[in-house]
Design an enzyme around this catalytic site. Structure first.
Site, PDB file in Angstrom:
ATOM      1  N   ASP A 135      -5.051  -1.925 -10.402  1.00 34.09           N
ATOM      2  CA  ASP A 135      -6.091  -1.641  -9.414  1.00 34.09           C
ATOM      3  C   ASP A 135      -6.997  -2.844  -9.159  1.00 34.09           C
ATOM      4  OD1 ASP A 135      -6.922  -1.136 -12.135  1.00 34.09           O
ATOM      5  OD2 ASP A 135      -8.812  -0.382 -11.339  1.00 34.09           O
ATOM      6  N   GLU A 136      -7.513  -2.913  -7.961  1.00 31.63           N
ATOM      7  CA  GLU A 136      -8.631  -3.761  -7.559  1.00 31.63           C
ATOM      8  C   GLU A 136      -8.411  -5.252  -7.805  1.00 31.63           C
ATOM      9  OE1 GLU A 136     -12.262  -0.588  -7.866  1.00 31.63           O
ATOM     10  OE2 GLU A 136     -11.805  -1.724  -9.685  1.00 31.63           O
TER      11      GLU A 136
END
Length: 951
Positions: free
Chosen positions: A555-556
């Site tokens: 993620d991210e």
């Protein structure tokens, strides 16, 4: 010791006449034992005082919220995301016996919101990495007079509505000797030691969230207690598929439990017997109630590996299942019926027959041990609770930007550097301090040794809990990247994770630079993952297990300055990750189909997936955005799943439909219902982040409908308190693999905080993971849900929650605390005063209430309506049944709230006490504010104080 010069000739002859700096080197070569070491260190402290402590020990800090809106700050001029910012005052009180005029100091602190401006000519500010921020004196700094108060008006990005936004352990660094010292009143977990209670819970002028004042809480508790009375004698958490009783069913008492045919439990026998012993607190004896275990055929409507049938009679109980897992869960259900608080010496059990099966194959819980370390003992306690409530998957977060938590033989820097946080700008001995951990590393190892991890694996296996280790990558990987940089600087760059020639400038979602993301173009990065997987596989093998599931993270991995509200500012660094990495530029030139600078996570996911497939790992799981735009067919591994973490108000229903087209398994992990690092209620003193919702109460988690996401728009509001409007897409119902709760730990520093944020909410997840409520509706294309629609049978929901909550409060939290040793959150009471009569209630049944009419000097037990008189200041708290656990103190303050239309709530037992909010959401008149800035504070040009700004 004279003039900063040692004379230790008596102890170590060679050290006579040496200076402070010299003694440290020479002493190291003469330490022959603890006594000598301690002597030298003691003299060193006396002769060479910590220069930072000279200032820090004489400072105290108060932080006061000025306003999220209604201020005069031009947020856009400070390049705030979406032009959103808030103002606060940092008040430093100096109490030294003489003036302090040196300018050789820097005050560091953790700020989860970017500091944008300091409106004081004597101070400037800067950002180091992550949340590490500093303020330091300019040439215009006039020193601290003795005594004096210096007020700094500051501007931060976004908004602040929780007091836990402010992190503890502000510390001073003296640049002359690089010494550090924490400002004493910030070295605490009691926020009101340095944070003045927030007077408003409003985020924006359009914030419609109802602040949870003592009166509002009373009304809410009354509503939650509505519904038909249910027979809790047959209620288990989680609720079985079907329970049958007859008019002739009797209730009998038992003292203990003995298993017959326990060997049929196989690998689960030890776990079952240990949990029976913990819950009953009694060794097996001939007087016990017997549980006879049998392997057999189950009715078709409950057939499955984890299913069971249980017939309970006074003469004995028979549990039948087709597999050992089913037998284990039958035993857990019998334990679930036991009321361990019974004062009669025996535990009452009712005769019944249970037919049971799980709703989802995946029933999980996530522990974030990376942001703040969870001890081995705490993890084992959590596994006990998971087993008791039939959760079977532990998502174990072992790495993130802020920490690496597992020993990896051959990569020692991961723990000698990556598990330690301290103030070392070189990051050769630790990673830089984050999240309020202060300048000094912990005295206790903050990682699991190989032996620890093997023990955890065996413990979980004996309780039917599968552990999926998460090593987040390529993003959220700074602890690993920095550790391997330290290794490279010591001569071995074969596991390096960062391209030393990469000049890409970026900012991650938690304000890190490119050191937060593993460079996917380096051969050394691939070598690192191969080594990591090999060592983890060995640990599982030592526990006589295979690695079934690997959590990739994913993620991210992005530069937040490329999108959102930052798109309005052209002069910010808007470079995709690795866009200036020579290694990645070369790789993209060699293969034009690769776009590492735009989808690093996708590229790296396929690389890691190939490694996992080669090592025989069956399943890879990732956070949903880490596999955006990908499908199952692209992966070599047998099974790929995603943790689905979109919020309903940001379009989660449509995103879920798209996810269902990928072929990935979908595990619901929705932040606005399943994140336990969010507050329990809308109140500034509650702990946690709130970007996804302002509250995740036990009721809200319980009422979550995972298989019909649009339905939740009718039973909850968005993060701003607005009703939602969601129409079910014209698409077949997405297939849900399972559900899990998440206890992220950015603001959760201690074990008690971790347990109170997790429990009892995780029991509501267990309920929804195992059992589908009668009030949950089927996915129906084109069906519209709003706050005003009435599709959901709310009377059934109310009755179901009332039964669950009764068992939770009167039976299960006692087991959690008194038998498993796990703290839980005791909710504060609600109350009203009508005609001088105090009436109070609590959200959790069987919880005691105490009240005080003398600001906490004396407490009385509340048994029912009691006369306290008009215009009184009444303090209240909830207390666990044994009196050991307490809620925070709340008050009805009729005197100080005379200007409100409702009732104010504050905590009279904390320093810097001020009234907080009225029940109608307004702010009381004449709040306590610092004095106007003195000449030392400078003229405030960017910010003016507006007491009414939060109304």
């Amino acid at each position: 010791c004279e003039g900063g010069v040692y004379d230790l000739a008596v102890v170590v002859p060679e050290t006579g006449g040496q200076t402070c700096g010299e003694i440290q080197q020479s002493a190291a070569s003469h330490i022959t034992g603890d006594a000598l070491c301690n002597t030298i260190q003691s003299v060193e402290r006396n002769c060479c005082p910590n220069m930072a402590a000279e200032l820090a020990d004489n400072l105290s800090l108060r932080i006061e919220m000025a306003g999220n809106f209604g201020h005069d700050v031009d947020c856009a001029s400070h390049k705030a995301d979406w032009g959103l910012c808030y103002s606060q005052f940092f008040t430093f009180e100096y109490s030294g016996s003489k003036a302090y005029n040196d300018k050789n100091f820097v005050i560091y602190f953790s700020s989860i919101h970017r500091l944008l401006h300091v409106d004081h000519p004597g101070f400037e500010f800067g950002h180091v990495v992550g949340d590490l921020t500093y303020i330091k004196p300019t040439q215009m700094f006039q020193g601290f007079e003795s005594p004096s108060v210096v007020i700094l008006p500051l501007v931060f990005e976004y908004w602040s509505v929780q007091e836990t936004d402010k992190m503890p352990r502000f510390f001073v660094v003296d640049t002359r000797d690089d010494s550090t010292a924490v400002i004493p009143n910030t070295d605490t977990e009691e926020m009101h030691e340095f944070v003045i209670p927030y007077m408003s819970s409003m985020k924006t002028e359009g914030d419609k969230n109802v602040p949870m004042t003592v009166e509002n809480r009373y009304a809410r508790n009354e509503k939650l207690s509505e519904g038909v009375e249910t027979d809790t004698s047959t209620r288990i958490i989680p609720t079985p598929f079907r329970v049958e009783t007859s008019e002739s069913s009797t209730t009998f008492g038992i003292e203990g439990v003995t298993l017959i045919n326990a060997d049929l439990l196989g690998r689960l026998q030890t776990g079952a017997e240990e949990l029976i012993g913990k819950v009953t607190m009694k060794a097996a004896s001939g007087k016990d109630h017997v549980l006879i275990l049998m392997i057999g055929t189950l009715p078709d409507d409950i057939a499955g590996n984890e299913s069971y049938m249980m017939e309970i009679t006074a003469e004995g109980t028979t549990i039948t299942a087709s597999q050992e897992q089913g037998l284990f869960y039958g035993v857990m259900s019998f334990i679930g019926l036991l009321d361990t608080s019974s004062s009669r010496g025996t535990m009452p059990v009712k005769e019944m027959t249970i037919y049971d099966k799980p709703r989802f194959e995946y029933r999980g819980h996530q522990i974030d041990s990376a942001r703040h370390f969870r001890t081995k003992e705490s993890v084992l306690q959590t596994i006990d609770a998971m087993a008791l409530y039939k959760l079977n998957n532990l998502h174990f977060g072992l790495s993130n930007d802020e920490g690496w938590r597992l020993e990896i033989p051959g990569l020692e820097e991961l723990t000698t550097v990556g598990s330690r946080r301290c103030f070392d700008m070189s990051e050769m001995t630790c990673i830089l301090t984050q999240l309020g951990s202060g300048p000094d590393p912990s005295d206790v190892p903050q990682f699991y040794s190989v032996a620890d991890f093997v023990e955890i694996l065996k413990y979980a296996e004996a309780r039917n809990v599968k552990i999926a280790p998460e090593f987040n990558m390529p993003g959220h990987a700074r602890a690993a990247v920095v550790s391997m940089e330290a290794r490279a600087k010591n001569g071995d760059d074969s596991y390096r994770l960062m391209d030393p020639e990469d000049e890409t400038e970026l900012l991650t979602v938690q304000f890190y630079d490119r050191s937060s993301i593993i460079n996917p173009c380096l051969d050394s990065s691939v070598k690192f993952v191969v080594k990591l997987v090999d060592e983890v596989v060995k640990m599982y093998a030592e526990a006589q297990l295979g690695v079934d599931v690997w959590q990739f993270g994913g993620d991210e991995a992005k530069n937040i300055l490329l999108g959102g509200g930052y798109s309005n500012y052209d002069d910010l660094p808007k470079e995709p990750p690795f866009s200036k990495s020579p290694a990645c530029i070369k790789k993209m030139q060699e293969d034009p189909t690769i776009s590492i600078d735009t989808d690093a996570a996708n590229y790296w996911a396929l690389k890691v997936n190939q490694i996992l497939a080669q090592k025989g790992i069956r399943e890879m799981v990732a956070w949903e955005d880490g596999l955006n735009g990908m499908t199952k067919e692209e992966f070599e591994i047998a099974e790929v799943s995603v943790n689905f973490w979109s919020t309903l108000f940001w379009g989660a229903t449509d995103v879920l439909v798209e996810a269902s087209k990928t072929g990935f398994g979908v595990i619901m992990a929705n932040p606005d219902y399943l994140y336990f690092d969010f507050p329990y209620e809308v109140h500034p003193e509650e702990r946690g982040y709130y970007w996804g919702t302002r509250e995740n109460s036990v009721y809200k988690v319980f009422s979550f409908a995972p298989e019909n996401l649009p339905q939740n728009a009718e039973t909850s509001v968005d993060r701003d308190g607005n009703a939602m409007d969601v129409t079910t897409p014209v698409w077949p119902a997405p297939i849900i693999k399972g559900i899990q709760g998440q206890t992220w730990s950015e603001t959760v520093r201690t074990e008690t905080q971790h347990q109170e944020m997790t429990f009892p909410r995780v029991l509501a997840v267990a309920e929804r993971a195992w059992h589908r409520g009668s009030w949950e509706l089927d996915w129906t294309p084109n069906q519209n849900y709003q706050g005003t629609t009435n599709h959901v049978p709310k009377d059934q929901l109310a009755a179901d929650f009332k039964g669950f909550n009764s068992v939770l409060g009167c039976r299960e939290v006692r087991k959690i605390w008194q038998r498993l040793g796990i703290s839980y959150r005791v909710p504060p009471p609600g109350a009203m005063i009508e005609g001088g009569i105090l009436i109070a209630n609590t959200e959790l049944p069987c919880t005691r209430i105490q009240y005080s009419v003398d600001r906490g000097a004396n407490w009385s037990e509340y048994f029912g309506s009691v006369e306290v008189g008009e215009g009184k200041y009444v303090s209240l708290k909830s207390v666990s049944s044994d009196g050991a656990l307490e809620s925070r103190v709340v008050t009805i303050d009729q005197e100080e709230c005379s200007s409100c239309q409702g009732v104010c709530e504050s905590n009279p037992l904390e320093p810097f006490n001020t009234p907080q909010v009225c029940s109608d959401g307004s702010t009381p008149q004449s709040p306590s504010l610092p004095p106007p800035p003195s000449s030392n504070a400078g003229e405030s040009t960017a910010l003016s104080k507006n007491p009414a700004g939060n109304e």
